[in-house]
Design a protein around this motif. Structure first.
Motif, PDB file in Angstrom:
ATOM      1  N   VAL C 120      -4.919 -28.642   6.390  1.00 14.53           N
ATOM      2  CA  VAL C 120      -5.421 -27.782   7.453  1.00 14.53           C
ATOM      3  C   VAL C 120      -4.990 -26.336   7.233  1.00 14.53           C
ATOM      4  CG1 VAL C 120      -5.176 -27.254   9.907  1.00 14.53           C
ATOM      5  CG2 VAL C 120      -5.644 -29.598   9.174  1.00 14.53           C
ATOM      6  N   ASN C 121      -3.773 -26.163   6.750  1.00 13.02           N
ATOM      7  CA  ASN C 121      -3.246 -24.810   6.553  1.00 13.02           C
ATOM      8  C   ASN C 121      -3.431 -24.261   5.147  1.00 13.02           C
ATOM      9  OD1 ASN C 121      -2.134 -24.004   9.099  1.00 13.02           O
ATOM     10  ND2 ASN C 121      -0.648 -25.643   8.849  1.00 13.02           N
ATOM     11  N   GLU C 165     -21.042 -38.139   9.509  1.00 15.86           N
ATOM     12  CA  GLU C 165     -19.994 -37.444  10.277  1.00 15.86           C
ATOM     13  C   GLU C 165     -19.911 -37.972  11.700  1.00 15.86           C
ATOM     14  OE1 GLU C 165     -20.528 -33.245  10.350  1.00 15.86           O
ATOM     15  OE2 GLU C 165     -20.287 -32.987   8.188  1.00 15.86           O
ATOM     16  N   SER C 169     -16.184 -38.996  11.865  1.00 11.63           N
ATOM     17  CA  SER C 169     -15.320 -37.965  12.434  1.00 11.63           C
ATOM     18  C   SER C 169     -14.661 -38.385  13.747  1.00 11.63           C
ATOM     19  CB  SER C 169     -16.102 -36.663  12.623  1.00 11.63           C
ATOM     20  OG  SER C 169     -16.420 -36.096  11.373  1.00 11.63           O
ATOM     21  N   PRO C 170     -15.403 -38.984  14.686  1.00 11.92           N
ATOM     22  CA  PRO C 170     -14.727 -39.427  15.905  1.00 11.92           C
ATOM     23  C   PRO C 170     -13.598 -40.387  15.581  1.00 11.92           C
ATOM     24  CG  PRO C 170     -17.093 -39.535  16.164  1.00 11.92           C
ATOM     25  CD  PRO C 170     -16.834 -39.226  14.728  1.00 11.92           C
ATOM     26  N   GLN C 173     -10.695 -38.323  13.928  1.00 13.44           N
ATOM     27  CA  GLN C 173     -10.131 -37.421  14.917  1.00 13.44           C
ATOM     28  C   GLN C 173      -9.236 -38.151  15.910  1.00 13.44           C
ATOM     29  OE1 GLN C 173     -10.684 -34.462  14.204  1.00 13.44           O
ATOM     30  NE2 GLN C 173     -10.706 -33.110  15.995  1.00 13.44           N
ATOM     31  N   MET C 177      -5.399 -36.969  15.941  1.00 17.81           N
ATOM     32  CA  MET C 177      -4.889 -36.311  17.138  1.00 17.81           C
ATOM     33  C   MET C 177      -4.320 -37.298  18.156  1.00 17.81           C
ATOM     34  SD  MET C 177      -5.117 -33.122  16.758  1.00 17.81           S
ATOM     35  CE  MET C 177      -5.598 -32.334  15.217  1.00 17.81           C
TER      36      MET C 177
ATOM     37  N   ARG D 113      -5.384 -23.695  13.949  1.00 22.47           N
ATOM     38  CA  ARG D 113      -5.166 -24.543  12.770  1.00 22.47           C
ATOM     39  C   ARG D 113      -3.708 -24.953  12.698  1.00 22.47           C
ATOM     40  NH1 ARG D 113      -9.868 -23.077   9.388  1.00 22.47           N
ATOM     41  NH2 ARG D 113      -9.845 -25.168   8.505  1.00 22.47           N
ATOM     42  N   ALA D 116      -2.865 -27.530  15.317  1.00 24.45           N
ATOM     43  CA  ALA D 116      -3.490 -28.820  15.016  1.00 24.45           C
ATOM     44  C   ALA D 116      -2.721 -29.516  13.907  1.00 24.45           C
ATOM     45  CB  ALA D 116      -4.946 -28.609  14.603  1.00 24.45           C
ATOM     46  N   GLU D 165     -16.941 -37.489  22.036  1.00 22.26           N
ATOM     47  CA  GLU D 165     -16.334 -37.484  20.699  1.00 22.26           C
ATOM     48  C   GLU D 165     -17.403 -37.366  19.608  1.00 22.26           C
ATOM     49  OE1 GLU D 165     -13.908 -40.853  19.942  1.00 22.26           O
ATOM     50  OE2 GLU D 165     -12.462 -40.404  21.539  1.00 22.26           O
ATOM     51  N   SER D 169     -16.151 -34.239  17.722  1.00 21.11           N
ATOM     52  CA  SER D 169     -15.314 -34.556  16.563  1.00 21.11           C
ATOM     53  C   SER D 169     -15.930 -34.108  15.243  1.00 21.11           C
ATOM     54  CB  SER D 169     -14.992 -36.045  16.521  1.00 21.11           C
ATOM     55  OG  SER D 169     -14.123 -36.378  17.580  1.00 21.11           O
ATOM     56  N   PRO D 170     -17.228 -34.386  15.022  1.00 22.70           N
ATOM     57  CA  PRO D 170     -17.804 -33.897  13.763  1.00 22.70           C
ATOM     58  C   PRO D 170     -17.638 -32.392  13.638  1.00 22.70           C
ATOM     59  CG  PRO D 170     -19.296 -35.425  14.817  1.00 22.70           C
ATOM     60  CD  PRO D 170     -18.195 -35.157  15.804  1.00 22.70           C
ATOM     61  N   SER D 172     -15.228 -30.409  15.066  1.00 19.96           N
ATOM     62  CA  SER D 172     -13.838 -30.052  14.774  1.00 19.96           C
ATOM     63  C   SER D 172     -13.456 -30.427  13.353  1.00 19.96           C
ATOM     64  CB  SER D 172     -12.886 -30.802  15.710  1.00 19.96           C
ATOM     65  OG  SER D 172     -13.334 -30.783  17.020  1.00 19.96           O
ATOM     66  N   GLN D 173     -13.848 -31.603  12.962  1.00 17.78           N
ATOM     67  CA  GLN D 173     -13.484 -32.123  11.650  1.00 17.78           C
ATOM     68  C   GLN D 173     -14.007 -31.213  10.526  1.00 17.78           C
ATOM     69  OE1 GLN D 173     -11.536 -34.558  11.711  1.00 17.78           O
ATOM     70  NE2 GLN D 173     -11.712 -35.857   9.905  1.00 17.78           N
ATOM     71  N   ARG D 174     -15.256 -30.822  10.671  1.00 18.24           N
ATOM     72  CA  ARG D 174     -15.835 -29.900   9.706  1.00 18.24           C
ATOM     73  C   ARG D 174     -14.988 -28.656   9.559  1.00 18.24           C
ATOM     74  NH1 ARG D 174     -21.796 -28.504   8.232  1.00 18.24           N
ATOM     75  NH2 ARG D 174     -22.423 -30.635   7.763  1.00 18.24           N
ATOM     76  N   LEU D 176     -11.743 -28.166  10.617  1.00 18.29           N
ATOM     77  CA  LEU D 176     -10.370 -28.410  10.185  1.00 18.29           C
ATOM     78  C   LEU D 176     -10.298 -28.661   8.691  1.00 18.29           C
ATOM     79  CD1 LEU D 176      -8.604 -30.717  12.802  1.00 18.29           C
ATOM     80  CD2 LEU D 176      -7.956 -28.416  12.123  1.00 18.29           C
ATOM     81  N   MET D 177     -11.176 -29.533   8.210  1.00 19.99           N
ATOM     82  CA  MET D 177     -11.118 -29.949   6.808  1.00 19.99           C
ATOM     83  C   MET D 177     -12.001 -29.098   5.912  1.00 19.99           C
ATOM     84  SD  MET D 177      -8.971 -32.323   6.467  1.00 19.99           S
ATOM     85  CE  MET D 177      -7.853 -32.747   7.806  1.00 19.99           C
ATOM     86  N   ARG D 178     -12.654 -28.149   6.518  1.00 15.29           N
ATOM     87  CA  ARG D 178     -13.520 -27.246   5.744  1.00 15.29           C
ATOM     88  C   ARG D 178     -14.580 -28.014   4.949  1.00 15.29           C
ATOM     89  NH1 ARG D 178      -8.630 -23.300   5.496  1.00 15.29           N
ATOM     90  NH2 ARG D 178      -7.408 -25.190   5.344  1.00 15.29           N
ATOM     91  N   THR D 179     -15.145 -29.050   5.561  1.00 17.22           N
ATOM     92  CA  THR D 179     -16.165 -29.810   4.839  1.00 17.22           C
ATOM     93  C   THR D 179     -17.556 -29.214   5.015  1.00 17.22           C
ATOM     94  OG1 THR D 179     -16.193 -31.307   6.718  1.00 17.22           O
ATOM     95  CG2 THR D 179     -14.959 -32.004   4.791  1.00 17.22           C
TER      96      THR D 179
END
Lengths: 202, 202, 202, 202
Positions: C120-121, C165, C169-170, C173, C177, D113, D116, D165, D169-170, D172-174, D176-179
DNA sequence: ACATAAACGAGACGGTACGTCAGGTCTTTCA
DNA sequence: TGAAAGACCTGACGTACCGTCTCGTTTATGT
């Protein structure tokens, strides 16, 4: 009859002269550039284009490498005795002035200082250092003083070893500890003072 | 007027005296046990129960720590002048014999040798070493010789600094380079030889 | 054509497989025991019986070590595609239930969480993490959905990447989290809801 | 009745509001400048012109500081519910597009980020993070979907928590993970696909 | 002339210590 | 008495070398 416990005896006859030379050159160059403390075996090996193991195979420590390297340089000088013109003071001043000039030369400083310092903390090394580098130079003074003793310039019964120390130790000490300059004036004064003490009494 | 380029100036007034003492004790103990080359800052810190940073905050090198530590010990001795019984030779022999005994004591050997050796390779350190540890002891000899010069025991015009070197350097050099033992006999011979050179000529 | 600016290129052919394995084992064990933040390179080296430099020689960070270590474990699994019984919902539920069980297994949690968090970072790390660990698992879902699209179970024109996704993703996630449990019921509900959205309209 | 085992209970009423603000500002500025991993308590204290102890007195970790700091910023926004124009898809797209823009804003990225990621490895932190920052935004979606369910736009019996979700979630996930990118197109496609799944059947 | 064994260059390895940085605790000084 | 300042102990960082140990590759006889 070789000791079977001995780890390994490298065959000196197969030794690479090229590597030996390169190691000496690298060691002397580096000790001048970075000083003794920052001189490393890896640095020498790398500068010499040599594997580390080639150094470890032939020397036990960086001090030993440097001692050999510096010794090889020193050995190229002729070690004739001191001149004997019949005038002891003049002869001593002449040689000591030359030695002072030598010690003031940067190229000699680094390795000589390094070895002297290493010897202070390492008894075995100091014995080799003294025998290999200091004793030869000292002996010629003892010899010259003995000749002077025979002509009566120096009192009989004087311990010539100690007499030589009186002459050379103040000189070395000044240089090692940086307590003063090694000038020609200093040399002259020292020689006069010492010889006065050695003169026959009465 | 503080130098604004200075990285940081720790506040000496908040310094922990307890830590300072512990570091000195540890340094002196360790240098005796393992020798100077294997003396490490980490070792001192650990033995002293102190963080490494506490050492790095106050000293720049292990040599500096040791110098301070040994200096603190030396400072506890009184530095009176040499005795003056009117007999210069006797006075010098008395004190030099005592010094010889001191140098033969193992507890003094390790730190003193270590510092002398470190000083050989480090100009700044050697200045501090000389000023802090050697100069005070040297000065008392110069003073005693000056007194002797005033009573006529020593020839006028003799450079007393060089005269003192003639006495002390052979002594130190012998010890540093292990070229001979520091016996009472040696001391006596040396003093006699040197004093003979200093005597008024006649 | 090697980049001459590159600092050094360790010779991979001489690499010690034994050390590599030991480092992986140590890293995975430790991340489970102490967590990622308290995982240290020194700890890994020490547990693996390896010098620190051996780690720094081959990996740029502890995250990279862990990624390789976890990747090596994951690679041992077969990555066959999803089953295709003709019943899309059943197939998805079957595999996702198994995945849920896996994610609930403590041995997987620590390294996977650690890497996800580190990613993430750290953009570069996240790219590797996604490509190495997430992408392969994701692709099999996309493939299965494509097959279903061809049989008409899934509406033509649906973006299968986004559809996947919606499914995964759900699930991830929730786990990352900790917003809910990964139960079989949850999986079933999720699959049904998603598939309903994908069904051909009309 | 205070717990006597508690080490210390700082008196919150005497707390310096000035310091609190300065710490928040410093933390948010620094996390943006150097990233979370290189964010340090010392750095925050120094930037805020505050003693370290003042931070340790009031927060248990740098994550907690950052969470409070970011939370204070977020709280300044009004959290009204989603708009309800009667067109669910349009309403969701409108708000999600705005959220996408927000997430693409660098000022939000770093602290969000960071928190999270920290939450992934720290269960307690993640609970606070979710409750404080994620839950309020999630709830408005659930509420809007419930309204839609009452008007029949969304099938009765659908688990609205899971439905939300599927939407968020899709997204956020995108991020966070830069997908993938968070574009308006992406948002639109996602909303359509999800809503299709939620629509009453038959 | 050629086989073979050693020395050689290279450098990976398990280690130790380096000097720096930050963590979290504790003490001193000030307002 | 809360807060600033910062010294303190702790422990990990990433680097530099240590001395040992393989790896192929010369090299230099000795049959």
């Amino acid at each position: 009859m070789a000791d079977p416990r001995a780890p390994k005896a490298p065959d000196a006859s197969r030794r690479s002269e090229r590597s030996r030379r390169a190691i000496f050159d690298a060691a002397l160059a580096l000790v001048g550039e970075v000083g003794y403390d920052k001189l490393t075996i890896e640095g020498i090996a790398s500068r010499a284009g040599v594997g580390k193991q080639t150094i470890y195979r032939w020397w036990p420590s960086k001090a030993a490498v440097l001692l050999d390297a510096f010794g090889a340089v020193v050995d190229e000088y002729d070690h004739e005795g001191l001149p004997d013109t019949g005038d002891l003071a003049a002869d001593l001043k002449f040689v000591l002035r030359a030695t002072a000039d030598e010690f003031n030369d940067a190229a000699w400083q680094a390795p000589y200082r390094a070895l002297a310092a290493a010897g202070v903390n390492d008894e075995e090394l100091s014995r080799t250092f003294v025998a290999r580098l200091m004793e030869p130079s000292t002996r010629v003074y003892v010899d010259r003083l003995r000749a002077a003793q025979e002509t009566g310039e120096v009192a009989p019964g004087v311990d010539l070893r100690i007499a030589t120390e009186m002459l050379l130790s103040p000189f070395s000490q000044r240089w090692l500890m940086r307590t003063g300059e090694l000038t020609h004036d200093y040399v002259d004064t020292l020689v006069d003072l010492v010889l006065h003490g050695l003169r026959p009494r009465g």
